[in-house]
Design a protein around this motif. Structure first.
Motif, PDB file in Angstrom:
ATOM      1  N   ALA A 176     -16.288 -75.177  76.005  1.00 31.71           N
ATOM      2  CA  ALA A 176     -15.430 -74.016  75.796  1.00 31.71           C
ATOM      3  C   ALA A 176     -15.591 -73.029  76.950  1.00 31.71           C
ATOM      4  O   ALA A 176     -16.672 -72.904  77.530  1.00 31.71           O
ATOM      5  N   ALA A 177     -14.514 -72.346  77.294  1.00 29.74           N
ATOM      6  CA  ALA A 177     -14.578 -71.290  78.308  1.00 29.74           C
ATOM      7  C   ALA A 177     -15.363 -70.113  77.743  1.00 29.74           C
ATOM      8  O   ALA A 177     -15.139 -69.681  76.608  1.00 29.74           O
ATOM      9  N   ARG A 178     -16.284 -69.584  78.547  1.00 28.29           N
ATOM     10  CA  ARG A 178     -17.063 -68.403  78.134  1.00 28.29           C
ATOM     11  C   ARG A 178     -16.262 -67.156  78.512  1.00 28.29           C
ATOM     12  O   ARG A 178     -16.019 -66.908  79.691  1.00 28.29           O
ATOM     13  N   ARG A 204     -11.176 -67.287  69.245  1.00 30.81           N
ATOM     14  CA  ARG A 204     -12.253 -68.277  69.090  1.00 30.81           C
ATOM     15  C   ARG A 204     -11.694 -69.610  68.591  1.00 30.81           C
ATOM     16  O   ARG A 204     -11.014 -69.678  67.576  1.00 30.81           O
ATOM     17  N   ASP A 205     -11.996 -70.654  69.336  1.00 32.40           N
ATOM     18  CA  ASP A 205     -11.676 -72.013  68.890  1.00 32.40           C
ATOM     19  C   ASP A 205     -12.512 -72.977  69.717  1.00 32.40           C
ATOM     20  O   ASP A 205     -13.470 -72.577  70.369  1.00 32.40           O
ATOM     21  N   ALA A 206     -12.163 -74.264  69.703  1.00 35.99           N
ATOM     22  CA  ALA A 206     -12.968 -75.262  70.416  1.00 35.99           C
ATOM     23  C   ALA A 206     -12.877 -75.102  71.924  1.00 35.99           C
ATOM     24  O   ALA A 206     -13.741 -75.584  72.656  1.00 35.99           O
ATOM     25  N   GLU A 207     -11.836 -74.394  72.419  1.00 36.23           N
ATOM     26  CA  GLU A 207     -11.646 -74.259  73.863  1.00 36.23           C
ATOM     27  C   GLU A 207     -12.160 -72.936  74.413  1.00 36.23           C
ATOM     28  O   GLU A 207     -12.395 -72.818  75.613  1.00 36.23           O
ATOM     29  N   ASP A 208     -12.319 -71.937  73.563  1.00 34.91           N
ATOM     30  CA  ASP A 208     -12.672 -70.609  74.040  1.00 34.91           C
ATOM     31  C   ASP A 208     -13.750 -69.988  73.163  1.00 34.91           C
ATOM     32  O   ASP A 208     -13.660 -70.031  71.934  1.00 34.91           O
TER      33      ASP A 208
END
Length: 322
Positions: A176-178, A204-208
């Motif tokens: 995920a991107a921080r 908020r999700d699996a990518e971010d």
């Protein structure tokens, strides 16, 4: 339900709630963007910050026309945000091998993207040009050819970057991107707090992943809200113009993109609690911010497949032009 409440609360809208993704900030492939010290150490044969375009000796052009064509391609690639330079290949350069071949009265421009070791990483061809115009070095024909070729070349470079990201276990294709969110400023009523809380929950999700400090963040997001003075409304109700700008900066502080929301609202209707309006606006903004990050980082780009294996007896490496 939320969307209906959003539209009702923003009564008097000139149109439905809108999200504008700022042009010039999104369609940037950044195929040769410097990934930093850590990224360079992890990437396999990572390209440098430029693409060299040496004089194409096999382009069926005279020296002056060949020089013009290579410069046109460099300029066209720069328009695609690829830092290309019409110059001899230097050690460590990725470079573009240009050529041409005749087919039935047409000249077909060709290109190969070469690694610093002289291996083909991607190749293709452009639209045919009338042989007479090509042989004469017609300036318009060469320019149009360059602009047409720049599109597939940029696409191939983007695919090369995506393949390198796929090979890097620490890239945004694998985590995920921080994101550090610095908050909302300028909203009337409780908008600063309500928008911030809703945005964090929506992103908020699996990518971010939202983090509490800017240290080691891949991106920083902020939101600035502005509202105009009261103006007469077309429906007879006084209105205000509301603008929310969600800016996204990369780890070096460079703007990656921005998402802008524009609304005409009943005057002072958001001077108190934002309620469901904050949730709907934040969900919309989160989708825009996610798109900015995905396009800027290239995490959704499709990797370019490996080149076809070289047949036995064929030269595996091209001589690097000087």
């Amino acid at each position: 339900m939320i969307r209906a409440l959003f539209v009702r609360r923003l009564a008097g809208l000139a149109g439905a709630a809108g999200l504008l993704l700022l042009s010039g900030c999104l369609d940037v492939p950044h195929p040769f963007r410097d990934p930093g010290v850590a990224g360079r150490s992890l990437a396999r044969n990572a390209p440098p910050a430029r693409l060299a375009i040496p004089l194409p000796a096999a382009a069926l052009l005279g020296d002056e026309a060949a020089r013009t064509w290579s410069r046109d391609i460099a300029a066209a690639l720069l328009e695609q945000t690829v830092p290309a330079m019409a110059q001899p290949v230097r050690p460590g350069d990725w470079w573009l091998r240009l050529g041409a071949e005749t087919r039935g009265g047409l000249v077909i421009p060709t290109y190969s993207i070469m690694t610093p070791a002289g291996r083909v990483r991607g190749s293709g061809e452009g639209v045919g040009v009338p042989a007479a115009a090509w042989a004469a070095g017609d300036a318009d024909a060469l320019l149009q050819s360059a602009r047409q070729l720049a599109v597939p070349i940029t696409g191939a470079l983007t695919g090369i970057q995506a393949d390198q990201m796929a090979q890097d276990p620490h890239s945004l294709k694998h985590r995920a991107a921080r994101i550090y969110f610095s908050g909302v400023k300028g909203a009337p009523g409780d908008g600063d707090v309500a928008l911030a809380q809703a945005f964090v929950a929506s992103l908020r999700d699996a990518e971010d992943a939202i983090q509490d400090h800017p240290r080691e963040a891949d991106f920083t997001v902020s939101c600035a809200v502005s509202i105009s003075a009261v103006i007469p409304g077309g429906t007879g109700h006084p209105q205000q113009h509301l603008q929310l700008v969600w800016r996204v900066l990369d780890a070096q502080g460079k703007e990656s993109g921005a998402a802008t929301q524009l609304h005409d609202i009943d005057a002072h209707s958001l001077d108190g609690p934002w309620g469901e309006v904050a949730l709907a606006a934040a969900q919309e903004a989160a989708a825009g911010v996610r798109q900015v990050i995905s396009r800027y980082s290239g995490r959704d780009n499709v990797p370019l497949p490996p080149p076809v294996a070289v047949p036995p007896g064929a030269p595996a490496v091209a001589k690097v032009p000087r």
